[in-house]
Design a protein around this motif. Structure first.
Motif, PDB file in Angstrom:
ATOM      1  N   ASP A 185      23.088  64.221  52.683  1.00 52.07           N
ATOM      2  CA  ASP A 185      23.224  63.442  53.947  1.00 52.07           C
ATOM      3  C   ASP A 185      23.502  61.959  53.621  1.00 52.07           C
ATOM      4  O   ASP A 185      24.172  60.957  54.200  1.00 52.07           O
ATOM      5  N   ARG A 186      22.980  61.348  52.443  1.00 55.58           N
ATOM      6  CA  ARG A 186      22.964  59.710  52.232  1.00 55.58           C
ATOM      7  C   ARG A 186      23.595  59.662  50.843  1.00 55.58           C
ATOM      8  O   ARG A 186      23.577  58.585  50.285  1.00 55.58           O
ATOM      9  N   LEU A 187      24.435  60.750  50.459  1.00 57.58           N
ATOM     10  CA  LEU A 187      25.017  60.638  48.948  1.00 57.58           C
ATOM     11  C   LEU A 187      26.518  60.321  49.133  1.00 57.58           C
ATOM     12  O   LEU A 187      27.069  61.259  49.550  1.00 57.58           O
ATOM     13  N   ALA A 188      26.801  59.349  48.521  1.00 55.90           N
ATOM     14  CA  ALA A 188      28.362  59.052  48.505  1.00 55.90           C
ATOM     15  C   ALA A 188      29.076  60.204  47.838  1.00 55.90           C
ATOM     16  O   ALA A 188      29.990  60.575  48.073  1.00 55.90           O
ATOM     17  N   ASP A 189      28.715  60.538  46.753  1.00 55.25           N
ATOM     18  CA  ASP A 189      29.191  61.712  45.716  1.00 55.25           C
ATOM     19  C   ASP A 189      28.007  62.448  45.327  1.00 55.25           C
ATOM     20  O   ASP A 189      27.628  62.165  44.217  1.00 55.25           O
ATOM     21  N   PRO A 190      27.562  63.541  45.716  1.00 54.09           N
ATOM     22  CA  PRO A 190      26.786  64.342  45.485  1.00 54.09           C
ATOM     23  C   PRO A 190      27.030  64.823  43.996  1.00 54.09           C
ATOM     24  O   PRO A 190      25.946  65.019  43.136  1.00 54.09           O
ATOM     25  N   VAL A 191      28.114  65.414  43.421  1.00 50.08           N
ATOM     26  CA  VAL A 191      28.234  65.756  42.382  1.00 50.08           C
ATOM     27  C   VAL A 191      28.149  64.786  41.096  1.00 50.08           C
ATOM     28  O   VAL A 191      27.427  64.928  39.942  1.00 50.08           O
ATOM     29  N   VAL A 192      28.429  63.371  41.404  1.00 50.73           N
ATOM     30  CA  VAL A 192      28.085  62.443  40.740  1.00 50.73           C
ATOM     31  C   VAL A 192      26.640  62.312  40.632  1.00 50.73           C
ATOM     32  O   VAL A 192      25.952  61.980  39.142  1.00 50.73           O
ATOM     33  N   PHE A 193      25.819  62.329  41.280  1.00 43.76           N
ATOM     34  CA  PHE A 193      24.375  62.214  41.363  1.00 43.76           C
ATOM     35  C   PHE A 193      23.811  63.322  40.754  1.00 43.76           C
ATOM     36  O   PHE A 193      23.012  63.191  39.893  1.00 43.76           O
ATOM     37  N   LEU A 194      24.457  64.538  40.802  1.00 45.75           N
ATOM     38  CA  LEU A 194      23.922  65.742  40.145  1.00 45.75           C
ATOM     39  C   LEU A 194      24.024  65.425  38.760  1.00 45.75           C
ATOM     40  O   LEU A 194      23.057  65.840  37.909  1.00 45.75           O
ATOM     41  N   ARG A 195      25.139  65.191  38.336  1.00 48.35           N
ATOM     42  CA  ARG A 195      25.492  65.047  36.866  1.00 48.35           C
ATOM     43  C   ARG A 195      24.441  63.904  36.219  1.00 48.35           C
ATOM     44  O   ARG A 195      24.045  64.158  34.930  1.00 48.35           O
ATOM     45  N   SER A 196      24.210  62.898  37.107  1.00 43.05           N
ATOM     46  CA  SER A 196      23.352  61.778  36.562  1.00 43.05           C
ATOM     47  C   SER A 196      21.963  62.230  36.352  1.00 43.05           C
ATOM     48  O   SER A 196      21.358  61.982  35.225  1.00 43.05           O
ATOM     49  N   ARG A 197      21.342  63.396  37.117  1.00 45.13           N
ATOM     50  CA  ARG A 197      19.966  63.788  36.779  1.00 45.13           C
ATOM     51  C   ARG A 197      20.233  64.847  35.804  1.00 45.13           C
ATOM     52  O   ARG A 197      19.080  64.686  34.902  1.00 45.13           O
ATOM     53  N   VAL A 198      21.276  65.491  35.375  1.00 44.21           N
ATOM     54  CA  VAL A 198      21.132  66.478  34.290  1.00 44.21           C
ATOM     55  C   VAL A 198      21.343  65.659  33.211  1.00 44.21           C
ATOM     56  O   VAL A 198      20.666  65.914  31.919  1.00 44.21           O
TER      57      VAL A 198
END
Length: 285
Positions: A185-198
């Motif tokens: 809902d509030r993430l500009a690029d979900p995949v970038v965020f997911l990769r940052s958490r990994v």
């Protein structure tokens, strides 16, 4: 060998749901509701219901007050077969959720429980140490449990919901997480965020995309996608918790991340078919 067990700490609330043809504009006006009902709410309660329905032993730890809403929350979860440990709060959490048929939502918090200042109950400590997975949802009491959970060495699963990628409150949860869930809902690029958490140390990270399904990144950096399961949507509350529970139950059974996401999509569709957090409540409320 006993079945894998899950400990969940976080919100269980009593909610009033009001369905509107559109969300209210920020001007004085009158609208007529299409439907309304009272029901159990809270993301931790939703996860516990779905996991229990999937046969996963669960201990839910939530704060409730000595009030009518608290009595309802306790009674409904007991009737649904959820094992719970109750912490004492000054008031039970209550929401007024304004919804549209498309799943848009405005949640008005009518009351919130204050975190107790007493020592963490021994029953909670024991349940956390015995669990195979610890789930800590966004609230003050689970935040207080973060150091204890980290010290136990059990995998910690976190759901940051509509995180925007910057909010300070979420950071201690994210720092402790072995598995991260969120929505787009509030993430500009979900995949970038997911990769940052990994990259930060999570074993995997998952983002739900509503009608577009979900996407995940595993420890190797591989991308996994799953479509949403077609369903006649009755109410969207609880769908994300159902997805989370489906993934968790599957992973505890040894499924790959791709297989677990399929299970999560199916579990979410079950929740979408009820006006409550899970269809098991249809026979209770």
């Amino acid at each position: 060998m006993s079945s894998p067990a899950v400990f969940i700490a976080g919100p269980a609330s009593w909610n009033s749901i009001v369905v509107l043809d559109r969300l209210p504009e920020p001007t004085p006006h009158m609208q007529f509701a299409e439907a309304s009902w009272d029901t159990l709410g809270g993301t931790s309660a939703g996860k516990a219901l779905s996991l229990t329905s999937l046969g996963v032993p669960v201990t839910l730890y939530a704060l409730v007050g000595d009030d009518e809403a608290g009595e309802r929350v306790r009674a409904v979860l007991t009737a649904a077969g959820v094992h719970a440990v109750w912490g004492q709060a000054g008031a039970t959490e209550r929401h007024l959720n304004l919804m549209t048929r498309a799943g848009e939502r405005v949640s008005l918090y009518l009351s919130t429980p204050s975190a107790p200042g007493a020592a963490i109950p021994e029953e909670v400590r024991s349940a956390m140490s015995d669990a195979d997975v610890v789930v800590l949802d966004l609230a003050e009491e689970p935040r207080r449990l973060l150091p204890l959970a980290a010290g136990n060495g059990r995998p910690i699963w976190i759901d940051v919901h509509d995180y925007d990628g910057t909010a300070e409150y979420h950071r201690p949860f994210l720092a402790a997480a072995d598995a991260v869930f969120c929505n787009a809902d509030r993430l500009a690029d979900p995949v970038v965020f997911l990769r940052s958490r990994v990259s930060a140390g999570a074993s995997f990270a998952v983002c739900t995309l509503g009608a577009d399904g979900a996407v995940a990144v595993d420890a190797d950096g591989s991308l996994h996608r799953v479509p949403a399961v077609p369903v006649d949507v009755v109410d969207t509350n609880g769908a994300g918790d159902g997805f989370f529970a489906g993934v968790l139950a599957a992973r505890l059974s040894g499924a790959s991340l791709a297989q677990a996401m399929q299970a999560g999509a199916h579990s979410a569709s079950v929740s979408l078919g009820s006006r409550h957090l899970h269809p098991v409540l249809d026979a209770v409320l």
